[in-house]
Design an enzyme around this catalytic site. Structure first.
Site, PDB file in Angstrom:
ATOM      1  N   ASN A  16       0.807  -1.226   0.000  1.00 40.14           N
ATOM      2  CA  ASN A  16       0.000   0.000   0.000  1.00 40.14           C
ATOM      3  C   ASN A  16       0.838   1.273   0.000  1.00 40.14           C
ATOM      4  OD1 ASN A  16       0.395  -1.305   2.665  1.00 40.14           O
ATOM      5  ND2 ASN A  16      -0.289   0.683   3.414  1.00 40.14           N
ATOM      6  N   GLN A  68      -4.956  -4.093  -1.671  1.00 44.23           N
ATOM      7  CA  GLN A  68      -4.580  -3.133  -2.719  1.00 44.23           C
ATOM      8  C   GLN A  68      -4.568  -3.776  -4.101  1.00 44.23           C
ATOM      9  OE1 GLN A  68      -4.051   0.139  -2.408  1.00 44.23           O
ATOM     10  NE2 GLN A  68      -4.070   0.285  -0.182  1.00 44.23           N
ATOM     11  N   SER A 110     -10.968  -5.642   0.614  1.00 48.62           N
ATOM     12  CA  SER A 110     -11.583  -4.441   1.175  1.00 48.62           C
ATOM     13  C   SER A 110     -12.255  -3.646   0.059  1.00 48.62           C
ATOM     14  CB  SER A 110     -10.488  -3.595   1.838  1.00 48.62           C
ATOM     15  OG  SER A 110     -11.032  -2.397   2.312  1.00 48.62           O
ATOM     16  N   ALA A 111     -13.553  -3.390   0.197  1.00 50.48           N
ATOM     17  CA  ALA A 111     -14.317  -2.771  -0.903  1.00 50.48           C
ATOM     18  C   ALA A 111     -13.874  -1.341  -1.210  1.00 50.48           C
ATOM     19  CB  ALA A 111     -15.809  -2.780  -0.561  1.00 50.48           C
ATOM     20  N   THR A 130     -25.586  -9.728  11.952  1.00 48.22           N
ATOM     21  CA  THR A 130     -26.473  -9.467  10.810  1.00 48.22           C
ATOM     22  C   THR A 130     -25.663  -8.939   9.632  1.00 48.22           C
ATOM     23  OG1 THR A 130     -28.249  -8.940  12.328  1.00 48.22           O
ATOM     24  CG2 THR A 130     -28.491  -8.117  10.073  1.00 48.22           C
ATOM     25  N   CYS A 151      -3.183   4.938   7.846  1.00 50.33           N
ATOM     26  CA  CYS A 151      -3.239   4.577   9.257  1.00 50.33           C
ATOM     27  C   CYS A 151      -2.097   5.212  10.034  1.00 50.33           C
ATOM     28  CB  CYS A 151      -3.162   3.072   9.424  1.00 50.33           C
ATOM     29  SG  CYS A 151      -3.970   2.213   8.099  1.00 50.33           S
TER      30      CYS A 151
HETATM   31  N1  PLP Z   1      -4.185  -4.056   4.068  1.00 47.87           N
HETATM   32  C1  PLP Z   1      -3.771  -3.115   3.198  1.00 47.87           C
HETATM   33  C2  PLP Z   1      -2.654  -3.422   2.264  1.00 47.87           C
HETATM   34  C3  PLP Z   1      -4.390  -1.859   3.173  1.00 47.87           C
HETATM   35  O1  PLP Z   1      -3.965  -0.927   2.319  1.00 47.87           O
HETATM   36  C4  PLP Z   1      -5.456  -1.611   4.075  1.00 47.87           C
HETATM   37  C5  PLP Z   1      -6.091  -0.265   4.128  1.00 47.87           C
HETATM   38  O2  PLP Z   1      -5.464   0.727   4.398  1.00 47.87           O
HETATM   39  C6  PLP Z   1      -5.859  -2.626   4.953  1.00 47.87           C
HETATM   40  C7  PLP Z   1      -5.198  -3.825   4.921  1.00 47.87           C
HETATM   41  C8  PLP Z   1      -6.994  -2.419   5.906  1.00 47.87           C
HETATM   42  O3  PLP Z   1      -8.201  -2.369   5.192  1.00 47.87           O
HETATM   43  P1  PLP Z   1      -9.560  -1.844   5.824  1.00 47.87           P
HETATM   44  O4  PLP Z   1      -9.516  -0.356   5.711  1.00 47.87           O
HETATM   45  O5  PLP Z   1     -10.631  -2.431   4.951  1.00 47.87           O
HETATM   46  O6  PLP Z   1      -9.636  -2.350   7.204  1.00 47.87           O
END
Ligand code: PLP
Length: 393
Positions: A160, A188, A208-209, A246, A333
């Protein structure tokens, strides 16, 4: 304001948003309500979404577990498999009955911190796979680690920050040879590069959508047939007992539709994105002397451009451009944290390269005009900082 932070998140495609809205306001049934037609239609929508996800990644719809996103999917895969008896995991365990988890140092924090939490509790020992200064994985080292016995191997499909794409098919062959469960963080990669879950021998795939024009707060963990995960949450026993709660029908429908659109449009979109990225890279290389492009340039996401300008701190650049241009110094993050990201630390880059690094992320809505303007904004900010620093020398 120009948005070039597509690794952090993407706008929702209008066609996806329309589907979501329909399942929020009209077809609002609970997919577990078996006593009436609203429930039946919601359940049918979930089945269709599972098929759409499965079609994009070469899996079976029955292998899909819906989650709140990749962080939850990754936690479920790691914790859920390590809570299962060691004997069920194959591959082998470390000393004193501990699980041995092999992972790259440049995994996303969702993987790293989950593994480290288990290590801290004394439940697992971690083995870090070797990468070089471009973030490329040493497959020979990976083979040696697998041969010694591992309970779980974690390799991200595409990074990422620096955008590296990893040889998931080859890694799947190795893990299958040694009978080792393989968690691939596809956050990604899914919807941007081809992934074949079944054929490549992946055991768990996190999706991850919101990384490919779907909504935030919804994702999936694809769990290979024959593998069982202990649940992290207890409740109504939904999803074969592996993830109670749910179902988020509108979100799941949105994820399904985003996958359907990616199946149709990914190839063409990604080619166009790569061409735009290459043009921007060329302009920046021409106009900013000493500019370095980080990562594995031979195997990189189309929308990724990770640069460093030695001697120009990234925080100074961001301070000057943040009201005009949305790019980042690292992953969403960890931005706000002043230290270089763990990904750049894992590459052992010289300090001034790490301190001067910027992540630019393009997507399918990025236009040539935006990129021309972005290049101008960046060049102006960098020139400004360099002039200022020369005048104070
Ligand atoms: N893994 C990678 C490589 C990511 O880029 C991300 C998001 O920043 C995640 C995991 C976490 O995804 P989510 O935001 O759906 O929890």
């Amino acid at each position: 304001m120009i948005y070039l932070d597509y690794h952090a998140t993407t706008p929702v495609d209008r066609r996806v948003a329309d589907c979501i809205c329909h399942y929020m306001t009209e077809e609002f049934g609970n997919a577990s309500s078996t006593d009436h037609a609203w429930g039946d239609r919601a359940e049918a929508a979930i089945q269709q979404a599972a098929q759409q996800v499965a079609d994009l990644i070469g899996a079976s719809p029955r292998e899909i577990i819906w989650t709140s996103g990749a962080t939850e999917s990754i936690n479920l895969a790691i914790q859920g498999s390590l809570l299962a008896p060691l004997s069920l995991l194959g591959g082998g365990a470390g000393g004193e009955g501990k699980h041995r988890i092999a992972l790259m140092p440049l995994e996303h924090k969702a993987v790293l911190d989950t593994c480290r939490a288990l290590e801290k509790r004394g439940w697992a020992e971690l083995v870090y796979l070797q990468v070089d200064s471009k973030g490329r994985l040493d497959l020979n080292h990976l083979k040696r680690v697998c041969a010694e016995g591992v309970s779980l191997l974690c390799v991200i499909a595409a990074n990422n920050e620096i955008g590296n794409i990893y040889p998931i098919q080859k890694i799947g062959q190795i893990t299958q040879h040694y009978g080792i469960p393989f968690l691939c963080d596809g956050s990604q990669a899914v919807g941007k590069i081809p992934i074949q879950f079944e054929a490549w021998g992946i055991t768990y795939l996190a999706i991850s959508a919101h990384k490919f024009y779907g909504p935030k707060g919804v994702g999936a963990l694809v769990v290979r047939r024959g593998y069982h995960l202990e649940p992290l949450m207890f409740g109504g026993g939904h999803q074969r007992g592996m993830r109670s709660g749910t179902l988020n029908v509108p979100g799941i429908v949105g994820l399904g539709e985003a996958c359907r659109l990616r199946s149709l449009e990914m190839e063409e979109d990604e080619q166009a994105i790569a061409a735009k990225r290459d043009k921007l890279q060329k302009t920046l290389l021409e106009k900013i002397p000493n500019l370095v492009v980080n990562g594995d340039l031979e195997n990189r996401l189309a929308g990724n451009l990770h640069i460093s300008i030695p001697g120009v701190p990234n925080s100074a650049v961001i301070a000057r451009i943040r009201h005009k241009l949305a790019i980042s110094t690292g992953s969403a993050c960890s931005s706000g944290v002043e230290a270089p990201s763990h990904v750049l630390q894992a590459l052992s880059l010289p300090e001034e390269i790490a301190d001067g690094s910027l992540r630019i992320g393009l997507g399918k809505f990025t236009t040539e005009e935006e990129l021309n303007a972005a290049a101008e904004i960046l060049v102006e900010a960098v020139t400004n900082i360099q002039q200022l620093s020369n005048s104070t020398k």
